[in-house]
Structure formats: C-alpha cells, structure tokens
Write an enzyme that holds these catalytic residues in place. Structure first.
Site, PDB file in Angstrom:
ATOM      1  CB  CYS A 450     -43.593  91.763  17.334  1.00 51.97           C
ATOM      2  SG  CYS A 450     -42.265  90.866  17.097  1.00 51.97           S
ATOM      3  CG  HIS A 592     -44.637  89.154  13.491  1.00 49.57           C
ATOM      4  ND1 HIS A 592     -44.199  90.502  13.710  1.00 49.57           N
ATOM      5  CD2 HIS A 592     -45.802  89.062  13.552  1.00 49.57           C
ATOM      6  CE1 HIS A 592     -45.377  91.015  13.894  1.00 49.57           C
ATOM      7  NE2 HIS A 592     -46.507  90.421  13.813  1.00 49.57           N
TER       8      HIS A 592
END
Length: 714
Positions: A450, A592
């Site tokens: 990510c 994330h």
C-alpha cells in the site's frame, strides 16, 4: 536460614521433581532411589552443584555411590557391575545400551531386534543373537518397570506434524505451535517424513515494536519468513494431510477415488481458498492474507466437494464463506479485516481499472524514466514531475452521479478516520473552504504494497502492480547503503533517547536491524518502515508529507503504541537544486497508506498572506499544512544532530526544501503545484476515459431527477 526444598532426580531424563511426585513430571518414569537435590530458593549459578545431596548419609569409604553434578549424565544409586553392562543390548539405530528387559530403546524408542521368541530369557536370547554367551546378572526390576512404563506412555503421545513435538493424548492442539491434532495419529506419523515442518514464526513478539502495517509496521528483529511459493507448498500438504487423516470407519464410507479426482481438479487458487478456510479455523491470519493477495474472492462459498475434502464436518459446511467461519470460531481480528475487504470490493472503480491498456503504457513510461545517478551517491531517481489530481469536470456532473463517483474512487473509511476520529486532514476551515485545498483519500489495495501503491497513485494515478518501484527502492538502498545507514542510525539513536530509553546497541545489533530493513524492501508484500519513505523521497526527488494517526490501535480500539509515520520526509542527501519543492501527501491509518489528492481548481491570485503565485488558470495550487491541528510543527524525519537543534532550525529547513507561505490565519503551509500542460498525456487520457464512464450515465440521472420533480409538482 532460608527454608530448603528437597527434590529427587529422575534416572532417565535427570528432571528435578518435587518430593511428593511418585513419577517423573517430565518423562513419567517411576521414582527410584536416586540422588536428592536440596537447594535454597532462587539459588542459581555454580553453587547449585554443591547443593546435591543423597537421601541417606554417604559414607566416605563407600565408593559405589556416585554423585554426578552433570545434568547430561544419568545418576545411579550404585555402580553397575561388568556383568550387568555385558547383559545390555545395543540399539541398532542409536547404539544406546539398554537394560535386558527393555522392549524398545530408551533413547529413540526403536524396536528391539528379536531372533528368538519373546518368552526366552535375556541370557538365551543374547547367546542366540550375538553368537556368544552373555554374562547373566540379576535384572533390576525397577529399571524394567520404568522401561515398560515409558513405553506405554510414549505410545499414548501423538506427534505434531508441524514441529514434531510429542503431546499428551488429551490435548487438541500442539502446545508448542498450536497445530491441530490429526484424526489418525498413526497415518499422519507415516506421512510426516515427507512433509516439511512449518517454521514457527512469532511475528508479534519482537525486541521493538515497529507496527503492524504492511506499509511500514514490521518488527525490527524477525526470523526470515519463508518464500511465498514454499509456504503455499507446505499449506497444500497440510490440506492433503487433513483430507487423508481418517479413521478406519470413515475409510469404508468415503469413496477415495472421488476424493482423488477432486484433488486433481483443484487449481492453485482453490488450494489457497481451502488453506484460508483452514487458517480461519486455526487462527492463521497469514493464510487468509495469502488468499487475499492472490486476488481471491472473499465472498466465495464452500462447495460439497471442498467440504468433503477438508473432512471436518464440525467446522465446515456447504455454502460457508470466510466470514461465516470467522463468526463461528469468533475470530474477531479476521472478521474485521474480511468485512472491510468485502465492503471495499463491493463497488470500486479507479482510473487504472477502467483502461488497462493505457495503464500498462504508463508503467512502461515509469520504468523508462528511472535512472541511476553517477557518483558516490548512486541512488535511482525519476526524471518526470507529476502530481495526480481529481479532474474539475467532476463538479459538472449531477449530484447523484458525483456521489456514486466518490463512493467508487475514495476510501470512505480512511476519509472518516482522518477527518473525524482524529483530526489529521481538512481540519482547517481556512484551507478547506477559502483556499479550496481539501484532500481526498483515494481507495488503495490491501495486498501489502500500500505504501508503494499510494506513492504512484499520488504521482501517476496507478498501482505498483509490477513491483517496479519496490525493485528501485531495494536497489537504491543496497547501492547507497552507507549513506542511508548513517542517517538512520543517528536518527534512531536520537529518537530512543528522546523517549527516555537510555540504552546503546552494539554495532552488530545495528547491522542486524539494518539487514532486516534491507530484506523488507526486496520482498513483495512485505511491510515497510519510515526508512523506506525516506528513500522514496530521494527517488521522487521531492518531499513527502505523511498525515497519519499518532497511535495505532487494535480492532477493539485499544491503543498499542506510537505509529511514528506522521511528518515530513525530505530528500536531504540530494542537492537542493536537483530536487523539486512541490510535495506529495499520503495518509496513514491503522496499518494502511492512502494517497491524498486534491481536486483541480481555477487557479489563485495572490492567496496565502501576500504570497504572489503568478499562476494562470491552468495551474492548480493546493496548500498543505505543515502543522497539526494543535498548531505544532510536523516532525522532520532523519535529521542530523545540527539540523534538529531547535524548532526554528527545523522551520528554516522546511522553507529551504519546500515552497512555503503563511496564510492569513498565521498557518505555515507548503504549496503543491500541478499543471495540466505539464501533466503526462497518458495520465490525461486515462482520466478522461475514466470520467467518460460517469458522463454516460448523466442522462439517466437527469431523467430520474426530472421525473421526481414532476411527481413533486403533482
């Protein structure tokens, strides 16, 4: 005097047992008149051997009594005679000398070779087997009982197929690695030799917490994880073992030919799904992540053949998904991840998904624009300056279409967490309303890359699908290891001291931690850390601003520690003239990263407290705050000792590396500039094709709005 504790030593495993124990706690051997240990509480070290005593007074003239402080030896009450030693039989596997009436080897449990009937005496058996007359000696009945008792005990144990630990019969899982107990111990034991043992990796308990993020929260000291292909191979074998471990009664009811046909029809994706189902039952999150990263469907249901192959009716039912299994076995951590994934996969449409042909051309352009600098600092860099922004044409769409577009391109959960739960972005009304500098969190994959995906999304609008940026990151770290290592070591030393951790590591420990950081960069899907963001700033040749939560929390909302990601990352090892001053913005939530982009505007005339931008209508300027919601200056990562002396020195450094200005409200901000003319034509083509998808549904939306208006008039 302190109270003494008296223990007795087992003759077989030398375990120190309490005096009330009739059998050895470790090997379950019968207690004999062995040496007794008297020790003072909490007594350790070399004086411990001097605490060995016998349960009866030891006469000085009695040379047959032995005191052996070595724990590897087996102390005896009396010295065996030569006749007793000669009557023992040697194991063919480990050559251990066993007592005459031992049925199996005491060390390796190998069956005693027989050349005569079991009813023959040891004297006769020894003469027939070896061709010589063995000396007969009185048999130690206590030793014979111990051997038989140990034999019966070991027959009741079941051996773990993963770590080979021998567990007690009543345990349903291995006490070492939590591997489930197979249904048929004997059959699994026969197959265990052909199966590689699964390595026991504790990824959470490490020396220092570095987070749980795939974009940088890996631990510092960690055993090397097995390769993805090897892990997949071992997982397939685990499923095959589970399918093959059946009782004799079940073998008569199940058609094994059908099971073989089912196994032959399964593809790699099917095996990953079955292993993910077993991983939910066993609490193995890595198996679920492996299935997700392969592009598997989270909503996939178990078929009747797959349930029959898994062979565990109490756990698996036809029609069950991973979510159903997580609910049944109360895997709350997995359930939170799976439900988030299902909601994200429901309807997502980003520009790179609409036109894959143009996206592949953009990836080739990125690979062609990467070059390596000559000289001592041989770091890779990008030759093009791009900043991805949402097109201003979105505002021309009907409100219903705009809402649908934002639902499909944005990550609403990340946007809410950064805006409401912890005010990290869009907290200033001056920036969001008057200066039109609102940031939007683009939806990003959760496959483990990510951070790299968000960097390319913020610049080119695509993912790092081919791991081009990851390979460049690894090569830059490897070729410029000395430069980055010096900055990293100085920064980590200062950071630990600033939190009151007054300790210093040896150079070997620093090298070990640095080797782990290097290894993370080369593994697709591996977690990345702050050091990798610092290197990415040098590859982009521009600053990176990370707006993230200060604490990472569990799915229950419990605070686990500091994230350490929020702040400014400057390409300090380059010359300032070689870099651009327009930064990119990233958002960090629980494990994330997301790209934070703005929407195109019509340009600004002299906004920002007298800052003359001299821009035209083709330039978009976004004001990024360099302070948090409490008006504290953002941290600048990886500064040297002279650069981190004071806050004034850090603010001066920000003004040198970024285009900074002060707003009318007295806020220090950085200007992010993007131009349509300087944007890459392939990126413009990709965005236009993506936007045409929503322009086509505009008449339908307008028609429905018109019908609603007519209904209201009636």
């Amino acid at each position: 005097m302190t109270e003494q504790r008296v223990k007795w030593v087992c003759d077989y495993c030398t375990y120190e047992n309490w005096p009330s124990a009739v059998k050895c706690t470790m090997c379950r051997a019968q207690r004999s008149r062995g040496p007794i240990i008297t020790e003072e509480p909490y007594k350790h070290g070399p004086d411990r051997d001097s605490a060995l005593e016998w349960d009866s007074p030891r006469p000085e003239s009695d040379s047959s009594l032995l005191i052996c402080p070595d724990s590897s030896a087996r102390p005896r009450v009396r010295t065996p005679s030569m006749a007793e030693i000669a009557s023992k039989w040697s194991c063919q596997i480990c050559t251990y000398l066993n007592w005459p009436r031992a049925i199996r080897c005491t060390q390796c449990l190998c069956q005693r070779p027989r050349t005569s009937s079991p009813t023959e005496s040891p004297h006769t058996s020894g003469s027939n087997a070896g061709g010589r007359l063995a000396l007969h000696s009185p048999v130690d009945t206590c030793e014979e009982y111990n051997d038989r008792n140990r034999l019966n005990t070991h027959q009741q144990h079941w051996t773990c197929t993963a770590c080979t630990y021998q567990n007690w019969p009543k345990t349903t899982k291995c006490v070492v690695c939590d591997h489930p107990k197979p249904n048929n111990t004997q059959e699994v034991a026969d197959l265990a030799e052909s199966v590689e043992p699964t390595p026991i990796i504790n990824e959470q308990d490490r020396a220092r917490w570095r987070g749980v993020c795939s974009g940088g929260q890996g631990q510092r000291r960690s055993p090397p994880t097995p390769k993805r292909e090897d892990r997949g191979k071992m997982d397939f074998q685990r499923i095959e073992l589970a399918a093959g471990a059946m009782s004799s009664k079940e073998e008569q009811e199940v058609d094994f030919k059908k099971l073989k046909q089912i196994r032959n029809r399964l593809r790699k994706t099917d095996w990953l799904f079955l292993n993910a189902c077993a991983g939910v039952v066993e609490g193995d999150l890595a198996a679920v992540e492996a299935y997700k990263s392969s592009g598997g469907d989270i909503a996939r249901q178990l078929t009747a053949d797959e349930v029959q192959l898994l062979n565990r009716s109490s756990a698996f039912d036809v029609g069950f998904t991973l979510v159903h299994l997580a609910i049944r076995f109360q895997r709350q951590d997995m359930l939170a991840i799976l439900l988030t994934e299902v909601s994200q996969q429901a309807a997502k449409c980003i520009p790179s998904m609409v036109c894959p042909e143009v996206t592949e051309q953009i990836r080739r352009e990125i690979a062609a624009s990467l070059h390596q600098r000559k000289g001592d600092f041989a770091c890779y860099f990008l030759t093009d300056l791009l900043t991805f922004t949402l097109p201003a044409d979105i505002e021309d769409l009907p409100p219903a279409v705009q809402e649908k577009l934002f639902d499909e391109v944005l990550d609403r959960d990340v946007q809410k967490e950064l805006e409401e739960e912890s005010p990290v972005i869009n907290w200033s009304l001056e920036l969001g309303t008057r200066l039109d500098s609102r940031l939007y969190a683009l939806w990003n994959r959760t496959a483990g890359d990510c951070l790299l995906d968000s960097v390319l999304q913020a610049t080119w609008g695509i993912y790092d699908k081919d791991s081009v940026l990851r390979k460049t990151l690894h090569d830059s770290l490897h070729d410029c290891s000395h430069w980055f290592y010096t900055r990293w070591k100085e920064w980590e030393s200062w950071y630990s001291q600033s939190f009151g951790l007054h300790f210093s590591l040896r150079e070997e420990q620093w090298q070990e931690d640095w080797a782990f950081i290097l290894s993370l960069a080369s593994q697709p899907g591996a977690s990345l850390e702050q050091t990798h963001i610092f290197v990415l700033a040098h590859i982009l040749r521009r600053p990176i601003i990370v707006y993230g939560v200060k604490y990472y929390k569990s799915f229950r909302g419990e605070t686990l520690g500091y994230t350490r990601f929020q702040g400014v990352y400057l390409p300090l090892l380059w010359e300032q003239s070689f870099c651009w001053k327009s930064p990119i913005a990233l958002g960090y939530t629980r494990g994330h990263f997301s790209a934070l982009v703005a929407m195109e505007n019509d340009g600004y005339d002299n906004r920002g407290a007298g800052a003359n931008l001299n821009t035209d209508d083709d330039v978009t300027v976004t004001f990024l705050p360099l302070v948090d919601s409490e008006r504290k200056l953002l941290h600048i990562h990886f500064l040297s000792a002279p650069e981190m002396r004071s806050e004034e020195q850090q603010e001066k450094l920000l003004r040198e590396w970024l285009d900074c200005c002060v707003t009318d409200g007295g806020m220090l901000v950085a200007m992010q500039k993007s131009s349509r003319r300087r944007n890459h034509p392939l990126v413009t083509q990709m965005v236009e094709k993506w936007l045409d998808r929503y322009r086509q549904i505009r008449p339908c939306a307008s028609l429905s709005d018109g019908e609603e208006d007519e209904d209201e008039d009636e």
